[in-house]
Design a protein around this motif. Structure first.
Motif, PDB file in Angstrom:
ATOM      1  N   LEU A 104      37.483  42.279  41.081  1.00 58.52           N
ATOM      2  CA  LEU A 104      38.087  40.992  41.417  1.00 58.52           C
ATOM      3  C   LEU A 104      37.612  39.955  40.400  1.00 58.52           C
ATOM      4  CD1 LEU A 104      39.661  39.454  43.730  1.00 58.52           C
ATOM      5  CD2 LEU A 104      37.429  39.062  44.773  1.00 58.52           C
ATOM      6  N   VAL A 144      43.827  42.487  37.393  1.00 62.17           N
ATOM      7  CA  VAL A 144      42.667  41.927  38.102  1.00 62.17           C
ATOM      8  C   VAL A 144      42.162  40.706  37.336  1.00 62.17           C
ATOM      9  CG1 VAL A 144      40.255  42.329  38.742  1.00 62.17           C
ATOM     10  CG2 VAL A 144      41.979  44.077  39.246  1.00 62.17           C
ATOM     11  N   VAL A 150      43.695  42.636  43.411  1.00 64.43           N
ATOM     12  CA  VAL A 150      42.320  43.072  43.681  1.00 64.43           C
ATOM     13  C   VAL A 150      42.370  44.579  43.908  1.00 64.43           C
ATOM     14  CG1 VAL A 150      42.667  42.375  46.116  1.00 64.43           C
ATOM     15  CG2 VAL A 150      40.358  42.884  45.315  1.00 64.43           C
ATOM     16  N   SER A 151      41.397  45.297  43.364  1.00 64.94           N
ATOM     17  CA  SER A 151      41.351  46.735  43.612  1.00 64.94           C
ATOM     18  C   SER A 151      39.941  47.123  44.041  1.00 64.94           C
ATOM     19  CB  SER A 151      41.820  47.540  42.395  1.00 64.94           C
ATOM     20  OG  SER A 151      41.065  47.226  41.271  1.00 64.94           O
TER      21      SER A 151
END
Ligand code: MG
Length: 165
Positions: A104, A144, A150-151
């Motif tokens: 993030l 991102v 977001v991952s």
């Protein structure tokens, strides 16, 4: 007597858009953007559910909780987490630990990490020291880095509750 162990990993991505609530690890984080999703968009919990289910080859949360079902529209992802962990327990396993990495760009989530760990630990019936949450930016690279998404990566280790011969 043999103790069985299983590892699982999970990965999830959600887009971020202006004006939506941002919920991560069961905690509402004040931010001008939030996750676009069928559920409450808790990408951290989704990755964690997939890791738990994956460790026992039980599929993924999309299979357990289909997105085309109105039943799960806007659902609190903690319910999905508790249900996923229930499936783990029913298969005779419990969580040793979970290690989670959030990608993030902003906001900084470090002020919320302890609350997230406490929240997840409660749902998974483990002590907080079994739950690790780390965050990194992507140095402004990719979706991102641009703040478009977001991952989250999650890894878990499960152990069998009863020893087997
Ligand atoms: Mg998801």
């Amino acid at each position: 007597m043999i103790m069985e162990y299983r590892v699982g990993n999970g990965y999830d991505v959600h887009p971020l858009e202006e004006g939506l609530p941002f919920i991560l690890g069961g905690v509402r984080i004040p931010f001008h953007k939030g996750s676009v999703a069928h559920s409450d968009g808790d990408v951290l919990i989704h990755a964690l559910c997939d890791a738990l289910l994956g460790a026992l080859a039980l599929g993924d949360i999309g299979k357990l909780f289909p997105e085309n079902s109105d039943l799960y529209k806007g659902i609190d992802s903690r319910i999905l987490l508790r249900e996923s962990y229930k499936a783990v327990k029913e298969h005779g396993f419990s969580l040793c630990n979970a290690d989670i990495t959030v990608l993030l760009q902003e906001p900084k989530i470090s002020p919320y990490e302890d609350k997230m760990r406490a929240t997840l630990a409660k749902d998974l019936h483990v002590k907080e020291d079994r739950i690790s949450i780390k965050a990194t930016t992507t140095e402004k690279l990719g979706y991102v880095g641009r703040g478009d998404g977001v991952s989250v990566y999650a890894s878990v280790l499960l152990q069998s509750v009863e020893q087997r011969d």
